[in-house]
Structure formats: C-alpha cells, structure tokens
Scaffold this motif. Structure first.
Motif, PDB file in Angstrom:
ATOM      1  N   TYR A   1       2.627   1.320  -3.670  1.00  0.00           N
ATOM      2  CA  TYR A   1       1.816   1.385  -4.880  1.00  0.00           C
ATOM      3  C   TYR A   1       0.450   2.018  -4.674  1.00  0.00           C
ATOM      4  CZ  TYR A   1       5.380  -2.002  -6.233  1.00  0.00           C
ATOM      5  OH  TYR A   1       6.580  -2.624  -6.480  1.00  0.00           O
ATOM      6  N   GLY A   2       0.114   2.381  -3.454  1.00  0.00           N
ATOM      7  CA  GLY A   2      -1.202   2.931  -3.179  1.00  0.00           C
ATOM      8  C   GLY A   2      -2.206   1.841  -2.855  1.00  0.00           C
ATOM      9  N   ASP A   3      -3.365   2.241  -2.362  1.00  0.00           N
ATOM     10  CA  ASP A   3      -4.364   1.258  -1.924  1.00  0.00           C
ATOM     11  C   ASP A   3      -5.373   0.898  -3.002  1.00  0.00           C
ATOM     12  OD1 ASP A   3      -5.085   4.091  -1.224  1.00  0.00           O
ATOM     13  OD2 ASP A   3      -7.038   3.153  -0.924  1.00  0.00           O
TER      14      ASP A   3
ATOM     15  N   ILE B   1      -8.083   3.161   5.202  1.00  0.00           N
ATOM     16  CA  ILE B   1      -7.734   2.505   3.931  1.00  0.00           C
ATOM     17  C   ILE B   1      -8.570   1.238   3.818  1.00  0.00           C
ATOM     18  CG2 ILE B   1      -5.895   1.387   2.610  1.00  0.00           C
ATOM     19  CD1 ILE B   1      -3.922   3.222   4.063  1.00  0.00           C
TER      20      ILE B   1
ATOM     21  N   VAL C   1       0.830  -1.205   0.000  1.00  0.00           N
ATOM     22  CA  VAL C   1       0.000   0.000   0.000  1.00  0.00           C
ATOM     23  C   VAL C   1       0.865   1.257   0.000  1.00  0.00           C
ATOM     24  CG1 VAL C   1      -1.682   1.326   1.342  1.00  0.00           C
ATOM     25  CG2 VAL C   1      -1.968  -1.145   1.079  1.00  0.00           C
TER      26      VAL C   1
END
Length: 360
Positions: free
Chosen positions: A168-170, A197, A165
């Motif tokens: 690369y982001g959620d 998240i 996360v």
C-alpha cells in the motif's frame, strides 16, 4: 443511556452498553465529546494508544476464549472507525502480540480525514499474567541483551510492516506500541528508516535500559554523571573506532536522523524515564561548548564499545535515537503501575510537555 461522541471522524448518537468495557467508557467516551480533528496531536495520541490497548484486549479475549458478542476488544478500534485486518500471532505460544488495522471512515463523514492514517500496525507490551507471560518475559530479556531483532516474534512483526508498505505504500502508515511493543515498533521503524522509509510512530513508555540516572534528585550530581559518561563514551569511541569523518551515506546515525518518532514517557516510570535525560543532555553539552563530544557519545553505548574493544561484535542498543518528538507526562501518579500504564495516554486532563529534538 445515549451519548453523543466522535466515531471515526463523525459525530453520531450511539447507545453504548455492556459491550463497552468500563475502562473504554471511562477514557475514550469522555475524551471524544467534541469534533475530532486528525490534525490534533491530542486526538492522534489517543487514537494510537487506543489501538494498542485493543491488542491487549485481543489477547485477553483469546486467553479467556471470549468470542462473538462476548469479546471486548473491538470497541477500541471500531469507535474510531478502524477495522481489524488481522492479528499478529507469536508462532511459539500462539499469543496475540500485535494487530494490523485499516481506517474505514463512514461514507457520509463530514469531517476531514486529512492526516488520518490508512493503516496502523500496533504492538502490545508485556502481560504479567496468563499464557503470554512466559514468552513475553523471554522477549524482555532479548531486548536487554540487544537481541530483539533475532526473535521469531520480531521477524513476524517486521514482515507485517514490510508487507503493508510494499502493498500500500509508506504514506499514512503508522506504527504504535507500548512498553515491549514500543521497542518492537521502534526497531521496525529504525529498520525502515535506514532504507529511506520514514513511518509515523507513536511509542508509549519505550524501554531504555541503563542506570536510573533520571531518578537522582540533585541536578548538579545528575548533570555531572552524564557529562562524565559522555566524555568516557566519546573517548572509548575514538580509541576503538577512530575519529574518521563519514559522509551521510556511510553514517547510519545520520541516515536515521530524518525519522522523528513520537515518544511518550513518564518521569515516574524508570523503564522509560532515561529518554528525558538522553535528549536534554545533548542541549546541555551544546551550551557548554561540548556538542561535538556529545554527538559522538550519543551514537554509542559503553557496553557496545567495551565488546568492540575486546574483539566481540556488539549490536546497536535500541535506545540510540538521533531525533524524536518527546512528550513527557508531568501529571503525578501514586505508583509505578500507573506511571507505566497505557491508560495515562488516553486521559484528556493529562499535563503534557512536548519538545522536538532534531539531530543535526
């Protein structure tokens, strides 16, 4: 033998042979005989279950020292055009308990990848034979004692989720697990949700530790037991914690409520069947005008309240979930092994019933 099937979102012609296990050919190849759609809940379920099965086979490959062309695990993810980024290894017994996958669709893929995950973090359940059994069994006991979060294995799992996360982001990150692995996915998902998240999660046969009320055939008796339990739990909650009104920012249950994991349960599996009654009972209490009592009861457990009453710290039971998309397998199975198995969620002919339970 030549077969046409969906592979990573595209229809290809592939000569499959000895590298593909009998189980894989039986389920995956027979399921995806038509165009794949990531918007299909059936296809998403099968992909998630297949990636979890890939973790099981990874551990069997490790245990039997099957390497290179002798290894059997890779078809479970390569079939759907995923790559294995790295396995998750228990630092106590060196067994493989999870895996991080990355979706890599073919460059010439003509089918839409909208809705596809970019990364999937999957966890297997308990293996009852071989090197992993002893450590798996210890994790099962930790779960029963609400202490899964204290184990080194979960710390490794949680760190893997946080790393993906953070890097690369959620968006488009899935969690998936079966049995003990679904408990780990659920705990990781709850931890992330409490920080705002909300990861998409596919939890197969998630364990629910309680008396097997769902096994009772008489609906009136079963309902009566649940209502009595709710009254006692709510009463103890008021007695031990008071009945203060808390804002959303102060109430962890409300903070968690926007997270809607996908739960897959079988009534014939006593390990997970209680989720059926857990969510259905809320509706019953609302219908009889006792929704307020149930909203209080559903946030607590009798065991936890008892510990609080005697001055001991109680950990929140994992099964306390505000919201979920609950899918029940209504197909008949002859034994517990089939009802609890991961392969039931790969079958195209399964009789499933899904319902969204949103906590408000």
């Amino acid at each position: 033998m030549t077969a046409t099937y969906w592979r990573g979102g595209c229809v290809d012609s592939f000569i499959y042979g000895w590298a593909y296990s009998t189980v894989f050919r039986r389920y995956a190849l027979t399921t995806f005989t038509r165009k794949m759609s990531w918007k299909s809940v059936h296809h998403r379920r099968v992909v998630a279950a297949s990636l979890v099965e890939g973790v099981y086979v990874l551990e069997r490959d490790r245990e039997k020292n099957r390497q290179g062309s002798e290894a059997l695990a890779s078809p479970w993810w390569e079939f759907f055009h995923f790559q294995l980024l790295h396995p998750l290894v228990d630092n106590v017994d060196s067994c493989i308990f999870g895996a991080v996958y990355e979706y890599k669709p073919a460059l010439d893929c003509k089918n839409s990848t909208e809705g596809a995950p970019r990364y999937v973090i999957a966890f297997r359940g308990t293996i009852t034979k071989g090197d992993a059994f002893s450590q798996d069994l210890k994790l099962d006991f930790h779960f029963i004692q609400n202490g899964l979060h204290l184990t080194p294995r979960f710390e490794i799992a949680m760190q893997a989720v946080r790393n993906i996360v953070a890097t690369y982001g959620d968006l488009n990150v899935w969690l998936a697990g079966h049995s003990l692995g679904s408990a780990m996915s659920m705990l990781a998902g709850k931890n992330m949700a409490k920080s705002g998240i909300f990861l998409e999660a596919y939890l197969f046969n998630p364990p629910y530790f309680s008396a097997p009320i769902e096994k009772i055939k008489d609906k009136k008796v079963k309902s009566g037991i649940r209502i009595a339990s709710s009254l006692i739990t709510a009463g103890l909650a008021v007695a031990t914690k008071g009945h203060q009104q808390r804002t959303t920012s102060e109430d962890p249950f409300l903070l968690l409520s926007p997270w809607v994991p996908n739960l897959f349960v079988n009534p014939g599996d006593h390990i997970c069947a209680e989720y059926i009654g857990y969510f259905e009972h809320r509706k019953t209490m609302e219908e009889i005008g006792a929704g307020g009592i149930e909203r209080l009861a559903t946030q607590n457990s009798l065991g936890g309240l008892f510990l609080t009453a005697i001055g001991r710290q109680a950990e929140e039971p994992l099964h306390l979930l505000p919201s979920a998309n609950l899918t029940v397998n209504l197909s008949k199975y002859s034994n517990f092994k089939q009802a609890h198995g991961i392969h039931q969620w790969l079958r195209p002919d399964t009789h499933l019933q899904s319902k969204l339970h949103q906590y408000r």
